[in-house]
Structures are given as structure tokens and as C-alpha cells.
Design a protein around this motif. Structure first.
Motif, short mmCIF file in Angstrom:
data_model
loop_
_atom_site.label_atom_id
_atom_site.label_comp_id
_atom_site.label_asym_id
_atom_site.label_seq_id
_atom_site.Cartn_x
_atom_site.Cartn_y
_atom_site.Cartn_z
N THR A 53 46.43 37.72 37.16
CA THR A 53 45.24 37.01 36.70
C THR A 53 44.65 37.78 35.52
O THR A 53 45.29 38.66 34.95
CB THR A 53 44.23 36.81 37.83
OG1 THR A 53 43.16 35.99 37.37
CG2 THR A 53 43.67 38.13 38.32
N PHE A 54 43.42 37.46 35.15
CA PHE A 54 42.76 38.13 34.03
C PHE A 54 41.85 39.25 34.54
O PHE A 54 41.31 39.18 35.64
CB PHE A 54 41.92 37.14 33.23
CG PHE A 54 42.71 36.09 32.52
CD1 PHE A 54 43.68 36.44 31.59
CD2 PHE A 54 42.48 34.75 32.77
CE1 PHE A 54 44.40 35.47 30.93
CE2 PHE A 54 43.19 33.77 32.10
CZ PHE A 54 44.16 34.13 31.18
N GLY A 55 41.64 40.24 33.66
CA GLY A 55 40.75 41.33 34.02
C GLY A 55 39.36 40.86 34.35
O GLY A 55 38.73 41.33 35.31
N GLN A 56 38.84 39.89 33.58
CA GLN A 56 37.46 39.44 33.82
C GLN A 56 37.35 38.61 35.09
O GLN A 56 36.27 38.52 35.69
CB GLN A 56 36.91 38.69 32.61
CG GLN A 56 37.19 37.21 32.57
CD GLN A 56 38.53 36.90 31.94
OE1 GLN A 56 39.35 37.80 31.75
NE2 GLN A 56 38.77 35.64 31.60
N VAL A 57 38.46 38.00 35.54
CA VAL A 57 38.43 37.26 36.80
C VAL A 57 38.32 38.24 37.97
O VAL A 57 37.56 38.00 38.93
CB VAL A 57 39.69 36.38 36.93
CG1 VAL A 57 39.82 35.82 38.35
CG2 VAL A 57 39.64 35.24 35.92
N ILE A 58 39.06 39.33 37.91
CA ILE A 58 38.93 40.36 38.94
C ILE A 58 37.50 40.87 39.00
O ILE A 58 36.90 41.00 40.07
CB ILE A 58 39.91 41.53 38.67
CG1 ILE A 58 41.35 41.04 38.68
CG2 ILE A 58 39.70 42.65 39.70
CD1 ILE A 58 42.36 42.11 38.30
N GLU A 59 36.93 41.13 37.82
CA GLU A 59 35.57 41.67 37.75
C GLU A 59 34.55 40.67 38.31
O GLU A 59 33.62 41.05 39.04
CB GLU A 59 35.23 42.03 36.31
CG GLU A 59 33.94 42.80 36.16
CD GLU A 59 33.80 43.40 34.78
OE1 GLU A 59 33.38 44.56 34.68
OE2 GLU A 59 34.10 42.69 33.78
N GLU A 60 34.71 39.40 37.98
CA GLU A 60 33.80 38.37 38.48
C GLU A 60 33.85 38.28 40.00
O GLU A 60 32.80 38.20 40.66
CB GLU A 60 34.14 37.02 37.84
CG GLU A 60 33.49 35.81 38.49
CD GLU A 60 31.98 35.78 38.37
OE1 GLU A 60 31.35 35.02 39.15
OE2 GLU A 60 31.43 36.50 37.52
N TRP A 61 35.05 38.28 40.57
CA TRP A 61 35.17 38.20 42.03
C TRP A 61 34.62 39.47 42.68
O TRP A 61 34.00 39.41 43.76
CB TRP A 61 36.63 37.98 42.43
CG TRP A 61 36.98 36.53 42.49
CD1 TRP A 61 37.46 35.75 41.48
CD2 TRP A 61 36.85 35.68 43.62
NE1 TRP A 61 37.65 34.46 41.90
CE2 TRP A 61 37.29 34.39 43.22
CE3 TRP A 61 36.42 35.86 44.92
CZ2 TRP A 61 37.29 33.29 44.09
CZ3 TRP A 61 36.43 34.77 45.79
CH2 TRP A 61 36.86 33.51 45.36
N GLU A 62 34.84 40.60 42.05
CA GLU A 62 34.38 41.86 42.63
C GLU A 62 32.86 41.95 42.60
O GLU A 62 32.24 42.39 43.58
CB GLU A 62 34.99 43.03 41.85
CG GLU A 62 34.90 44.37 42.55
CD GLU A 62 35.66 44.41 43.86
OE1 GLU A 62 35.20 45.12 44.78
OE2 GLU A 62 36.70 43.73 43.98
N LYS A 63 32.25 41.50 41.54
CA LYS A 63 30.81 41.65 41.39
C LYS A 63 30.00 40.55 42.07
O LYS A 63 28.94 40.82 42.64
CB LYS A 63 30.45 41.67 39.90
CG LYS A 63 30.79 42.96 39.19
CD LYS A 63 30.28 42.89 37.74
CE LYS A 63 30.48 44.21 37.02
NZ LYS A 63 29.96 44.15 35.62
N ASN A 64 30.51 39.31 41.99
CA ASN A 64 29.65 38.17 42.34
C ASN A 64 30.20 37.24 43.43
O ASN A 64 29.49 36.30 43.81
CB ASN A 64 29.38 37.33 41.08
CG ASN A 64 28.73 38.14 39.98
OD1 ASN A 64 27.80 38.91 40.22
ND2 ASN A 64 29.21 37.98 38.75
N ARG A 65 31.42 37.48 43.91
CA ARG A 65 32.01 36.50 44.83
C ARG A 65 32.55 37.12 46.12
O ARG A 65 33.45 36.59 46.75
CB ARG A 65 33.11 35.71 44.12
CG ARG A 65 32.60 34.97 42.89
CD ARG A 65 33.61 34.03 42.33
NE ARG A 65 33.11 33.32 41.16
CZ ARG A 65 33.36 32.06 40.86
NH1 ARG A 65 34.14 31.34 41.64
NH2 ARG A 65 32.87 31.50 39.77
N GLY A 66 32.02 38.25 46.48
CA GLY A 66 32.38 38.82 47.77
C GLY A 66 33.57 39.74 47.79
O GLY A 66 34.00 40.18 48.86
N GLY A 67 34.12 40.05 46.63
CA GLY A 67 35.23 41.01 46.56
C GLY A 67 36.56 40.38 46.23
O GLY A 67 36.95 39.37 46.84
#
Length: 307
Positions: free
Chosen positions: A68-82
Motif C-alpha cells: 500500500t502507500f506510506g500515507q495509508v499506513i500513517e492514516e490507519w495508524e493515527k486515525n483508524r485504530g491501528g
């Protein structure tokens, strides 16, 4: 380790001898043992909302890993429960993340290095192994890489060193519309980069669409290949930016896979099926159907999938 020259590439990566005479069925059986095929998630879209639908289909189809994309990992990590939680839920491990940065503007280098380092740390803690690096988009109209060559190399080497320092592999991914697209630009980058840190993650379809001889590029830089995007290309405005399911386009997919299995014992990443999402036009297959056609094509060649 000193940088490899093109002469070294050609010497090390020659494709003569008995390997080239191997029967295709035996070659693909060897490939199946060495390389479990993964998939990138961009067939399903480009944002965080597209991650779970992609993983659901990949899991059903038995792909061995995903990107996937780096920013998708970051979004899930920060705002979607990990991020790791959603990955574990679907049982498809992550191997790589596609990440990009500006290599032309030196004023952005520090900020871009910090971004890539942040994404590399998130990928590593999720079990990933490789950053598939794409240069940021440029206006190709009138673009001349020679006017930016020092900045391109300095930025790329800096980024690659930062990623390597995190314990991951940095692989350059030439891409249409970016600072490194054409065959000349690919050879410039790979022949002049610091290959202690800069490895290669070519995309067969992107290279072909960009007008390059993808088989020659794979051959010449085989020693540096650590990750592959396997992408078929038919051209036209077809709903996938001209790309298509494997076996349905102009790519010599079997020949390329034979080259890889004959000359690569291992890679940090994987061979990843990819088919770009357009979003403007509906393709003639659903996302799942496209991925299944490609999975079934590879299965007929002897590649094995989970489940």
C-alpha cells in the motif's frame, strides 16, 4: 561495496547458457518455490478507505503479501485504530509500501527525508521490508533531467540512506509522469546512484508505457532488483490507465518471469501483481474479476496461492 557499473551489470546478469534452455514448466515450478506472488492495492483505489476492500479480495484469492502507500499506513495508524490490526484481520501480510518524494527541489530534501523516515518506521513496525520509492510528479512538458541531475542523485542517495538506516530496503521505481520515466533517465539514475543504498524495484508496465525497453532494463539491472511490479499493458483509455489483467495485454509476462527465476535467488520484496485504478472510466471487469484473471493466469504457469 562499490557501485556497479553498467559493464558489471551486463557481465553479472548475462542470460546465456543452460538456464535459458530450461523447459518453461520446470522454470515456473522453480519460480513458485522461490517467489510467492503478492499484489498492490491500487486496483481498488488510492486512499485509506480502499484498504479493507482490497485486503478482503486479496485474502479470498490467496495472494501472499500486499503493498500500500506510506500515507495509508500513517492514516490507519493515527486515525483508524491501528494499521497492524486491519492487516492481521485479513491475514495478508504487508511486504512493501510505495512512497514518493521530490528529488528535484533541494529545499524540500530535509522535509522529504523526515517524511520517508517516518513512513519507513511505520512500515517496519508492521512487518514490512521494503520502500518502493517513486519520484514525485513533474511537468514533463519541457522537462530535462540533465538540468536537475545533481539534485536527483543527491536527494535519492539521501533518502535511500535514511531508509536503509531504519533496516529496510530502498528500491527505485521509475514511474510515468515523474522525474524518472524514460529509458535514458532510468539508466542515468541506476548507473550513477549509490547502489550501497539505492536498489531497483522496476514496474514492467510503467516502463513500457513510458517508452522503455522493459526486458532490457530488467536484464541490465538484474543484480540490483529487490522488488517487482508485474503489470500488463494494452494501451488505450480502458478504465485502468491502459493497464489490464495479466495475460491480456502486450507484455511478455512469461519471458520476464523466466528471467527473474533464472537469475534471482531471493529478493527483499516480492513479485507483485499490479493494475492501476483509473476512477474516471469503469473497466470491463470488476476489481475482483481483474485480480482473479491475473491470479488464474499465474496459477496456470505454476505459481501457487494460499487457500
Amino acid at each position: 561495496m562499490k557501485n556497479l557499473t553498467r559493464k558489471d551489470f551486463l557481465r553479472i546478469a548475462g542470460f546465456g547458457g543452460a538456464a535459458s534452455l530450461m523447459a518453461p514448466s520446470l522454470a515456473f515450478r522453480r519460480a513458485a518455490e522461490k517467489f510467492g506472488i503478492g499484489a498492490t492495492f491500487i486496483l481498488w483505489g488510492y486512499g485509506a478507505d480502499n484498504l479493507e476492500p482490497a485486503l478482503e479480495d486479496m485474502s479470498k484469492l490467496g495472494f501472499h503479501a500486499f503493498e500500500t502507500f506510506g500515507q495509508v499506513i500513517e492514516e490507519w495508524e493515527k486515525n483508524r485504530g491501528g494499521f497492524s490490526k486491519v492487516v492481521e484481520k485479513h491475514g495478508v501480510p504487508i511486504v512493501s509500501a510505495y512512497c514518493w518524494a521530490d528529488v528535484v527541489d533541494p529545499s524540500k530534501r530535509k522535509e522529504e527525508t523526515e517524511k520517508l523516515t517516518r513512513w519507513a518506521k511505520l512500515l517496519k513496525q508492521s512487518g514490512g521490508k521494503l520502500i518502493e520509492f517513486g519520484c514525485a510528479n513533474v511537468d514533463r512538458d519541457g522537462y530535462d533531467y540533465r538540468e536537475h541531475k545533481n539534485n536527483i542523485l543527491e536527494s535519492m542517495n539521501t533518502f535511500a540512506k535514511a531508509v536503509t538506516d531504519q533496516g529496510l530496503v530502498f528500491a527505485l521505481h521509475p514511474h510515468t509522469g515523474t522525474a524518472i520515466e524514460s529509458q535514458e533517465e532510468v539508466y542515468f539514475a541506476m548507473e550513477n546512484a549509490d547502489t550501497r543504498y539505492v536498489k531497483f524495484g522496476p514496474d514492467s508496465g510503467q516502463l513500457q508505457k513510458g517508452g522503455a525497453d522493459y526486458l532490457k532494463i530488467f536484464s541490465d539491472f538484474m543484480p540490483l532488483i529487490e522488488h517487482v511490479h508485474l503489470k500488463d499493458y494494452e494501451g488505450g483509455d480502458n478504465g485502468w490507465l491502459g493497464y489490464c489483467p495479466l495475460g491480456r495485454g502486450k507484455q511478455e509476462v512469461e519471458k520476464l518471469l523466466n528471467m527473474l527465476v533464472d537469475n534471482k535467488d531471493e529478493m527483499a520484496g516480492k513479485i507483485m501483481y499490479e493494475q492501476d485504478y483509473d476512477g474516471r472510466i469503469e473497466g470491463r471487469f470488476t476489481n475482483y474479476e481483474s485480480a482473479k484473471i491475473s491470479r488464474d493466469y499465474l496459477s496456470k504457469l505454476g505459481y501457487e496461492f494460499k487457500g
